[in-house]
Design an enzyme around this catalytic site. Structure first.
Site, PDB file in Angstrom:
ATOM      1  N   GLU A 292       6.763   6.375  -4.766  1.00 47.38           N
ATOM      2  CA  GLU A 292       5.390   6.835  -4.914  1.00 47.38           C
ATOM      3  C   GLU A 292       5.140   8.229  -4.375  1.00 47.38           C
ATOM      4  O   GLU A 292       4.094   8.478  -3.739  1.00 47.38           O
ATOM      5  CB  GLU A 292       4.440   5.852  -4.230  1.00 47.38           C
ATOM      6  CG  GLU A 292       4.558   5.764  -2.714  1.00 47.38           C
ATOM      7  CD  GLU A 292       5.525   4.723  -2.207  1.00 47.38           C
ATOM      8  OE1 GLU A 292       5.416   4.319  -1.046  1.00 47.38           O
ATOM      9  OE2 GLU A 292       6.405   4.301  -2.986  1.00 47.38           O
ATOM     10  N   ASN A 293       6.013   9.190  -4.611  1.00 45.54           N
ATOM     11  CA  ASN A 293       5.729  10.570  -4.215  1.00 45.54           C
ATOM     12  C   ASN A 293       4.356  10.973  -4.751  1.00 45.54           C
ATOM     13  O   ASN A 293       4.040  10.717  -5.913  1.00 45.54           O
ATOM     14  CB  ASN A 293       6.785  11.516  -4.780  1.00 45.54           C
ATOM     15  CG  ASN A 293       8.193  11.047  -4.511  1.00 45.54           C
ATOM     16  OD1 ASN A 293       8.560  10.734  -3.386  1.00 45.54           O
ATOM     17  ND2 ASN A 293       8.996  10.983  -5.567  1.00 45.54           N
ATOM     18  N   HIS A 323       2.337  -0.375  -9.947  1.00 44.93           N
ATOM     19  CA  HIS A 323       2.649  -0.464  -8.511  1.00 44.93           C
ATOM     20  C   HIS A 323       2.624   0.938  -7.888  1.00 44.93           C
ATOM     21  O   HIS A 323       1.978   1.159  -6.861  1.00 44.93           O
ATOM     22  CB  HIS A 323       4.023  -1.114  -8.346  1.00 44.93           C
ATOM     23  CG  HIS A 323       4.508  -1.236  -6.936  1.00 44.93           C
ATOM     24  ND1 HIS A 323       4.729  -2.445  -6.326  1.00 44.93           N
ATOM     25  CD2 HIS A 323       4.855  -0.303  -6.012  1.00 44.93           C
ATOM     26  CE1 HIS A 323       5.162  -2.262  -5.095  1.00 44.93           C
ATOM     27  NE2 HIS A 323       5.256  -0.958  -4.881  1.00 44.93           N
ATOM     28  N   GLU A 324       3.317   1.866  -8.522  1.00 49.92           N
ATOM     29  CA  GLU A 324       3.377   3.218  -7.966  1.00 49.92           C
ATOM     30  C   GLU A 324       2.017   3.911  -8.032  1.00 49.92           C
ATOM     31  O   GLU A 324       1.653   4.663  -7.125  1.00 49.92           O
ATOM     32  CB  GLU A 324       4.441   4.034  -8.692  1.00 49.92           C
ATOM     33  CG  GLU A 324       5.836   3.420  -8.664  1.00 49.92           C
ATOM     34  CD  GLU A 324       6.293   3.041  -7.269  1.00 49.92           C
ATOM     35  OE1 GLU A 324       6.880   1.955  -7.119  1.00 49.92           O
ATOM     36  OE2 GLU A 324       6.047   3.826  -6.329  1.00 49.92           O
ATOM     37  N   GLU A 346       3.628  -2.174   0.777  1.00 48.57           N
ATOM     38  CA  GLU A 346       4.313  -2.681  -0.417  1.00 48.57           C
ATOM     39  C   GLU A 346       3.630  -3.922  -0.989  1.00 48.57           C
ATOM     40  O   GLU A 346       3.529  -4.077  -2.205  1.00 48.57           O
ATOM     41  CB  GLU A 346       5.771  -2.976  -0.090  1.00 48.57           C
ATOM     42  CG  GLU A 346       6.568  -1.747   0.291  1.00 48.57           C
ATOM     43  CD  GLU A 346       6.436  -0.622  -0.723  1.00 48.57           C
ATOM     44  OE1 GLU A 346       6.316  -0.904  -1.938  1.00 48.57           O
ATOM     45  OE2 GLU A 346       6.430   0.545  -0.311  1.00 48.57           O
TER      46      GLU A 346
END
Length: 673
Positions: A292-293, A323-324, A346
């Site tokens: 997830e940058n 999710h990201e 998470e």
């Protein structure tokens, strides 16, 4: 990362010592050391200048770090480098031979306002840590990408490597002129440099943690689009991949799911997308499923489909994309203070991506997959000797690595689903929205989220948190039913038990469903939702109802618990499970029947009859993963039992969400951060 995770890493890069002082320093760096540094240092901004034209082994890294500190204090900054050329603190030269050791630079005599400049040569890796370098065997092109979670931004620049020391980051990158260079901020126009190179000077980011900064560089192909945020801003979108895979990229579909996710999250979180753009990059040799940058999410190339794949794999990719995207708010905008809340980071993203997939995309049965894959993985892990509480003690970086598992991801996500039921889904989203608003660009702990949920729901979550998050093990819920000669229920209760090693009796919010045969269908005719607590909970509202053909505890799968079928319900399931139209209800029955067989509470032959009579009509490819749960913990053998045949899954691998280990390390497709 978007899923995870025993944590199997590639071998450590040779630039990182694995014995001696460094190993000792990392393994004995407790939370108190992190707290001590945070108490004397507050980071403001980083200017990082990188030159990627120095050859195949190293790149040059110049870090200028501005920070405040307690006058006269001493601390350290993190860096893994092949060579440090110079260190300058507030205009004073420091000898690297003295100050740089064990992946740290000692800093003494700090002032209230400080500027540190570190010039070093850092190593490319091929281990998926730091700045990874890949040479495409198809065409010889070179591709770079960064992967920094947990402690690897220090492989690219000098940094205070801990999530609660946020700062603004500005990257200036010199690379071959024909390359594409991507970071957290929008990519600027390059300026020509010497010898066929160019320089990209990125704008400064918001205050973010170092582990979500990013650099991706190489001759990546890209297709672009855009969307309008709830704030009215136009958000540029990009999908990237290397040239030799570009023909397989289905960018239009990825953009479609991204737009659906944006609309869902901005509505539910009541907070506009916090960053300036959103790029999604498929990168080679990636260790995880995704990362997830901030504004520059990286994905495993396993999600570039080069041939026909199953619906389960297609659905998993959508869940990973969402999710990201969820992490842009929960994790990037608001970040944990320390890695002991990584489970929450998470678990929230896994829960949010599943509900978004179910409610905002065509994959409306995502909760069925979650039950069959995530929850079954959690149940397996929670009945092993290695189980542990969801909230684990993280004293050092090594502790982080061993806690990427089915408890962190799958049980954590399941418990969050139970929490949403416990407080109410509308109250949960309202609490989350308040949490984002109050803590934007900051760092938090679990208690900060629970405080907002207590406010919106009116529930006291202190005891709930202790029982669910600080103790291990899974409870078993069984129906207690008494009826008269006319088949009318005279007493109904729910009995709760716990294993002897983990005797906690927990509160549950769950549904109870009554199912009756109606022609060629087994339909739900009655449903209630209630709180269950203690060894036995009487349910007087079911008294007076006709006893149904099948009673299903935990109907709708709100609770995290093993459930039992009474004799009549089991007999009905054996004969008619295929007549239930709801795949989630079927999945629950499949799981309950297997659990009581596995625990030697029903006949193995009954389970075989259930499988033989109903498997042919099962529509969900992931549902029958239940049969891979472990044998009874006491070693008791099921006399005469035949192991149910395992349903094959894509590529002969274990189910995506059920495979043990860190979010997808060495998984294809892997779980994501």
């Amino acid at each position: 990362m978007g899923c995870r995770r025993c944590h199997q890493r590639r071998p450590r890069h040779p630039s990182t010592p694995t014995t001696g002082a460094t190993q000792c320093l990392e393994r004995t760096s407790p939370v108190s050391r992190r707290s001590e540094r945070r108490a004397v240092v507050d980071t403001q901004e980083y200017d990082v200048v990188l030159d990627l034209t120095k050859g195949a082994e190293v790149f040059s890294s110049t870090s200028t770090v501005r920070f405040t500190s307690t006058e006269g204090a001493s601390t350290f900054i993190d860096l893994i480098a092949r060579e440090v050329h110079s260190i300058t603190l507030n205009g004073r030269a420091i000898d690297p031979q003295v100050a740089f050791a064990d992946s740290r630079i000692a800093l003494d005599g700090l002032t209230a306002q400080n500027e540190l400049i570190v010039v070093a040569d850092c190593l490319y890796t091929n281990t998926g840590e730091g700045l990874h370098r890949f040479v495409d065997p198809v065409d010889g092109e070179v591709y770079l990408y960064s992967q920094f979670e947990v402690p690897d931004s220090r492989r690219m620049f000098a940094v205070f490597e801990q999530p609660d020391l946020k700062a603004g980051f500005r990257f200036t990158v010199t690379a071959p002129a024909e390359w594409t260079v991507v970071s957290n901020a929008p990519t600027p126009a390059p300026v020509p440099a010497e010898d066929g190179a160019a320089t990209w000077s990125f704008e400064r980011t918001h205050r973010i943690s170092s582990y979500i900064t990013a650099l991706i560089a190489g001759p990546y192909e890209v297709t672009r689009s855009e969307l309008t945020s709830a704030s009215g801003r136009v958000i540029p979108l990009g999908v990237y991949a290397r040239k030799s895979l570009w023909e397989y990229i289905d960018a239009d579909y990825i953009f479609e799911k991204t737009r659906e996710g944006f609309a869902y999250y901005e509505s539910k979180f009541d907070f506009p997308y916090p960053f300036t753009k959103y790029d999604q990059l498929f990168v080679p040799e990636f260790n995880a499923g995704a990362m997830e940058n901030a504004g520059a999410v990286t994905f495993t190339e396993s999600y570039v489909f080069r041939s026909k794949v199953t619906d389960a794999v297609k659905e998993r990719r959508v869940v990973t994309i969402l999710h990201e995207l969820a992490h842009m708010w929960f994790g990037d905008l608001v970040t944990m203070k320390w890695w002991n809340d990584l489970w929450l980071n998470e678990s929230f993203a896994e829960w949010a991506s599943t509900i978004a997939t179910a409610e905002a995309t065509e994959w409306s049965r995502a909760w069925t997959t979650f039950n069959a894959m995530e929850k079954s993985w959690a149940y397996r892990q929670d009945q092993l000797p290695s189980t542990h509480p969801v909230v684990a003690e993280i004293n050092d970086l090594e502790d982080v690595q061993v806690n990427f598992d089915g408890i962190t991801y799958a049980k954590g996500g399941s418990v969050l689903k139970q929490l949403t039921a416990w407080v109410g889904i509308d109250e949960f989203f309202a609490g989350v929205a308040a949490y984002f608003q109050k803590n934007q660009w900051g760092n938090t702990e679990l208690v900060d989220l629970l405080t907002e949920l207590e406010t919106t729901s009116g529930r006291d979550l202190g005891a709930w948190s202790q029982k669910w998050l600080e103790t291990a093990g899974v409870n078993t819920l069984s129906p207690l039913i008494e009826d008269n000669a006319d088949g009318v229920i005279t007493r109904f209760g729910v009995v709760q038990t716990a294993p002897a090693d983990y005797p906690t009796i927990r509160p549950h919010r769950l549904g109870i469903g009554f199912y009756n045969l109606d022609g060629d269908a087994l339909i739900r005719v009655h449903h209630i939702e209630l709180d269950v607590d203690g060894d036995r909970t009487d349910v007087p509202e079911l008294k007076g109802h006709k006893r149904p053909d099948l009673v299903l505890l935990n109907d709708d799968d709100l609770a995290y618990a093993k459930i039992r079928l009474d004799d009549r319900s089991l007999a009905t399931a054996i004969a008619h499970l295929d007549k239930i139209s709801d795949p989630l209800a079927r999945s629950l029955v499949w799981g309950a029947a297997w659990d009581q067989t596995r625990d030697a509470e029903s006949s193995p032959s009954d389970y075989i009859d259930l499988v033989l009579g109903n498997i042919g009509a099962e529509t969900e490819s992931t549902t029958l993963a239940h049969d891979s749960r472990p044998a009874p913990a006491d070693g008791q053998q099921l006399r005469g039992a035949r192991a149910p045949r395992r349903v094959p899954h894509p590529g002969g691998r274990r189910p995506l969400a059920a495979r043990a280990g860190r979010r997808g390390r060495q998984r294809q497709p892997a779980r994501s951060w």
